[in-house]
Design a protein around this motif. Sequence first.
Motif, PDB file in Angstrom:
ATOM      1  N   GLN A   1       7.387   5.404   1.376  1.00  0.00           N
ATOM      2  CA  GLN A   1       7.068   5.982   2.611  1.00  0.00           C
ATOM      3  C   GLN A   1       8.200   7.279   3.000  1.00  0.00           C
ATOM      4  O   GLN A   1       9.182   7.255   2.400  1.00  0.00           O
ATOM      5  N   ILE A   2       7.989   8.206   3.970  1.00  0.00           N
ATOM      6  CA  ILE A   2       8.933   9.267   4.588  1.00  0.00           C
ATOM      7  C   ILE A   2       9.296   8.588   6.128  1.00  0.00           C
ATOM      8  O   ILE A   2       8.282   8.209   6.596  1.00  0.00           O
TER       9      ILE A   2
ATOM     10  N   ALA B   1       0.813  -1.177   0.025  1.00  0.00           N
ATOM     11  CA  ALA B   1      -0.181   0.026  -0.130  1.00  0.00           C
ATOM     12  C   ALA B   1       0.998   1.147  -0.300  1.00  0.00           C
ATOM     13  O   ALA B   1       1.887   1.164   0.212  1.00  0.00           O
ATOM     14  N   THR B   2       0.310   2.233  -0.225  1.00  0.00           N
ATOM     15  CA  THR B   2       1.085   3.577  -0.193  1.00  0.00           C
ATOM     16  C   THR B   2       0.477   4.494   0.828  1.00  0.00           C
ATOM     17  O   THR B   2       1.005   5.527   1.244  1.00  0.00           O
ATOM     18  N   THR B   3      -0.611   4.263   1.395  1.00  0.00           N
ATOM     19  CA  THR B   3      -1.356   5.203   2.529  1.00  0.00           C
ATOM     20  C   THR B   3      -2.182   4.434   3.417  1.00  0.00           C
ATOM     21  O   THR B   3      -2.480   3.351   2.994  1.00  0.00           O
TER      22      THR B   3
ATOM     23  N   VAL C   1       5.804   7.976   7.597  1.00  0.00           N
ATOM     24  CA  VAL C   1       4.863   9.071   7.095  1.00  0.00           C
ATOM     25  C   VAL C   1       4.430   8.898   6.020  1.00  0.00           C
ATOM     26  O   VAL C   1       5.219   8.614   4.744  1.00  0.00           O
ATOM     27  N   ASN C   2       2.991   8.974   5.391  1.00  0.00           N
ATOM     28  CA  ASN C   2       2.653   9.040   4.094  1.00  0.00           C
ATOM     29  C   ASN C   2       3.013  10.082   3.424  1.00  0.00           C
ATOM     30  O   ASN C   2       2.576  11.356   4.030  1.00  0.00           O
TER      31      ASN C   2
ATOM     32  N   LEU D   1      11.109   5.423   0.982  1.00  0.00           N
ATOM     33  CA  LEU D   1      11.229   4.163   1.441  1.00  0.00           C
ATOM     34  C   LEU D   1      10.324   3.021   1.431  1.00  0.00           C
ATOM     35  O   LEU D   1       9.086   3.242   1.524  1.00  0.00           O
ATOM     36  N   ASP D   2      10.421   1.672   0.639  1.00  0.00           N
ATOM     37  CA  ASP D   2       9.644   0.706   0.450  1.00  0.00           C
ATOM     38  C   ASP D   2       9.736  -0.476   1.598  1.00  0.00           C
ATOM     39  O   ASP D   2      10.636  -0.572   2.502  1.00  0.00           O
ATOM     40  N   ASP D   3       8.819  -1.403   1.634  1.00  0.00           N
ATOM     41  CA  ASP D   3       8.660  -2.229   2.427  1.00  0.00           C
ATOM     42  C   ASP D   3       8.611  -1.956   3.833  1.00  0.00           C
ATOM     43  O   ASP D   3       9.144  -2.576   4.859  1.00  0.00           O
TER      44      ASP D   3
END
Length: 145
Positions: free
Chosen positions: A79-80, A6-8, A128-129, A60-62
């Motif tokens: 992500q942050i 997901a991204t959010t 953070v998204n 940032l992944d995973d």
Amino acid sequence: MAGRTATTDCALALLDEAEVELDYPVGRITTTAVALGGESVGKIGRTTGTTAGRVTAIELDDVAVGYGDGLGVLRFDDQIEVEPTQDAPFSLGGDSGSLVYRSDGVALGLLFAGSDRGGQNGYGLTYVNPIDVVLEALGVRLVTG
């Protein structure tokens, strides 16, 4: 969602009290930006109040987040990461949903997860998204007036 990321992790809420102080603590936040890394950031959370940090990773992944028995562990990409710049955590449980903003009052993201370990000073990391992805997912925009 097995095998997908997901991204959010975001939601909408209706305020019981319409009176909100929109100018605290950095002035009205009406613009967004993409995190570049290294920015000084702040947030106001239910649990930790106003805290300061620094963006330590972008895209940032995973990022694995445990959601309990119902959902299990979900993974997030793009992500942050933020670590605190004070001698206390940037966030704790209950701070999810806090707006993360640059010191000049520009929105960078929506706080959704964290750890109580890690980071350069050992006070944990916050995830953070990116704010533009959140706003698009919800079909909303920042209040400008």
